[in-house]
Design an enzyme around this catalytic site. Structure first.
Site, PDB file in Angstrom:
ATOM      1  N   ASP A  38     -35.436 -29.816 -30.692  1.00  0.00           N
ATOM      2  CA  ASP A  38     -34.786 -28.635 -31.267  1.00  0.00           C
ATOM      3  C   ASP A  38     -33.349 -28.483 -30.782  1.00  0.00           C
ATOM      4  OD1 ASP A  38     -37.887 -27.067 -30.446  1.00  0.00           O
ATOM      5  OD2 ASP A  38     -37.355 -28.096 -32.319  1.00  0.00           O
ATOM      6  N   GLU A 192     -37.950 -23.615 -41.354  1.00  0.00           N
ATOM      7  CA  GLU A 192     -37.581 -23.145 -40.005  1.00  0.00           C
ATOM      8  C   GLU A 192     -36.216 -23.708 -39.627  1.00  0.00           C
ATOM      9  OE1 GLU A 192     -40.876 -24.639 -37.737  1.00  0.00           O
ATOM     10  OE2 GLU A 192     -40.386 -26.727 -38.132  1.00  0.00           O
TER      11      GLU A 192
END
Ligand code: 6LW
Length: 527
Positions: A38, A192
């Site tokens: 991420d 997302e």
């Protein structure tokens, strides 16, 4: 005058030669290896900063610095205090999910999710220093991101499989406008990782879809208005390894990306991906990768030509800077551990010391075990290469029945291989090679040794971890090897990757047992 021009020319010639001589015609991915998922990146002047998720590990949100996008040095963590990051009893792969880092008018902001507590922002003017205490947001969802324009700050986040935008005060967390739904993506599951960028009068909204496994992809849409409506890029996805053109690529699951523009106006993407080994298993967790992006005026961004990335990347040029060698070994001579060392959840700091016996890391045992959803006396560093050799040497003191210290190949509390020095009820010292896999635990090998002093070696060998010991610190005797597949993310589940941890545990609540670790070496074998 003539002399100084000649001298200046010579200096420039040397710099140019050095720069292009050492400037790679390309680079190797991942740019940050081991469990660093991420990624989010920002730029302040000539400096790039990058953060990644950290889940149940403490300190939280590792922070990296670079001047050339290729060579990264960890300069600390954003969350270094319990007041910023309470991980008490947080579950496996709980804690800190995806962060975003942004820089606006002299202030760095990092927004992220503590999955059991919500979304929060910390800020600082000195990223390598202390970050503020959190301000909490009322908006739900994960993967929060910030976009700044005209002294306003906008939050994007993804509750209910929809990307919402709202204006907030980033220093107080106060929501200033209602949430506006702006995109649901192209139909992939789990839309997302939203980020907004302004370019050529367009607001670009980039997200990830498909889930963080083999179906992962990055998609993008744009609008003339920040709150939409957003039109999807007809060429979506702009990055994925889910199609036939990447089915044999050693990198898989590419997604969760962020974009940055370099000083030479070129655009770049950082993203996560994983490197399968032992068949279709990955153990290092999701790592951080870099890709060049062609983003012409009023055009859609194109990632590395065809929307896939490789281990060996050939690019025109990147600003060349000196290479910062990674910290490979610790001889524990400093008075604090390097940034690569992490604890499980919030540590009991009195159980770790580098000063009681200078040159040694002293770990004081408690009754908290590696299997417990708690904070054992454990300090670990990520496995960053598939093939590596790690060694450590330690001596245990004042141990009683059942006390043990050693090294663990640790995916999570339910999945780890341990090589320990164990004190038996009859006072004997035994080396145990033991595994914990879900409900199963088993001692695979036992070896009696004369003293409570031993050196351990762990090798990562693609399909296996192999274990050895030495009583003299030089000649190692093989113990056994264990199948790597049973610790993989596919088997163990979760969002993290393997840590190589040093630990000490006791059976007694009034334990005085401790272990002094003399060194820890980690040598990559970049086969
Ligand atoms: C993160 C989500 C994801 O919040 O995995 O790969 C989650 N993407 O965006 C945890 O890493």
């Amino acid at each position: 005058m003539q002399v100084s021009i000649r001298k200046l020319f010579l200096v420039l010639l040397i710099i140019a030669t050095t720069c292009f001589a050492s400037n790679p015609a390309g680079y190797k991915n991942p740019i940050i290896s081991g469990c660093h998922p991420d990624p989010s990146i920002c730029k302040a002047g000539e400096d790039y900063y990058l953060v990644t998720s950290s889940f149940e590990y403490f300190p939280g949100v590792p922070l990296f610095h670079s001047k050339d996008l290729i060579h990264w040095e960890q300069i600390g963590h954003c969350l270094t205090r319990t007041s910023q990051l309470s991980l008490d009893k947080c579950g496996v792969s709980g804690g800190i999910y995806a962060p975003t880092i942004r820089y606006y008018k002299g202030i760095f902001y990092m927004i992220t999710t503590n999955i059991s507590k919500g979304n929060f922002i910390v800020h600082t003017k000195d990223p390598a220093g202390e970050w503020s205490d959190p301000v909490w947001l009322q908006q739900s969802g994960i993967d929060p991101s910030l976009f700044f324009e005209d002294d306003k700050c906008y939050l994007t986040v993804n509750p209910n499989n929809t990307i919402y935008v709202s204006e907030i005060n980033p220093l107080t967390g106060q929501q200033l406008t209602t949430n506006k739904a702006i995109w649901t993506g192209t139909g992939g599951r789990y839309p997302e990782a939203p980020h907004i960028y302004k370019k050529d009068g367009w607001y670009y909204l980039m997200i990830s879809e498909g889930g963080t496994e083999y179906g992962h992809k990055v998609t993008i849409a744009r609008s003339k208005n920040l709150d939409g409506p957003y039109d999807s890029n007809p060429a979506n996805p702009i990055l994925t390894h889910s199609n036939v053109n990447a089915q044999w690529n050693p990198i898989q699951g590419t997604g969760h990306a962020d974009l940055i523009q370099a000083d030479d106006s070129s655009w770049w993407m950082v993203c996560l991906g994983f490197r399968p080994q032992a068949g279709q298993h990955h153990l290092l967790g999701r790592e951080t990768f870099l890709a060049p992006v062609k983003w012409d005026t009023n055009a859609w961004p194109v990632v590395n030509g065809n929307g896939t990335i490789d281990v060996n990347m050939n690019v025109e040029t990147l600003p060349c800077q000196s290479i910062i060698p990674p910290a490979l070994s610790s001889d524990f001579n400093e008075n604090k551990l390097g940034f690569e060392w992490n604890y499980l959840r919030n540590p009991q700091e009195q159980n770790y010391t580098l000063t009681e016996r200078p040159g040694f890391l002293r770990l004081k045992a408690t009754t908290v075990k590696l299997d417990d959803i708690d904070s054992p006396t454990f300090v670990g560093r990520r496995q960053e290469q598939i093939n590596f050799t790690a060694t450590t040497s330690f001596e245990m003191f004042r141990s009683q029945n059942g006390d043990e210290s050693g090294i663990t190949v640790f995916m999570n509390n339910n999945s780890h291989y341990d090589l320990v020095l164990h004190k038996e009820p009859n006072g004997e010292n035994k080396i145990l090679l033991r595994y914990r896999l879900g409900e199963m635990t088993h001692i695979a090998k036992e070896i009696k040794i004369p003293k409570e002093k031993v050196a351990f070696q762990v090798k990562g060998e693609n399909n296996y971890y192999s274990f050895a010991y030495s009583l003299d610190g030089n000649s190692y005797k093989n113990i056994d090897k264990m199948d790597a597949r049973f610790l993989s993310s596919e088997t163990a589940g979760g969002f993290t990757g393997i840590y190589l941890g040093l630990f000490s545990t006791s059976e007694s609540k009034i334990s005085k047992t401790y272990a002094d670790f003399d060194y820890f070496t980690y040598m990559p074998d970049n086969k």
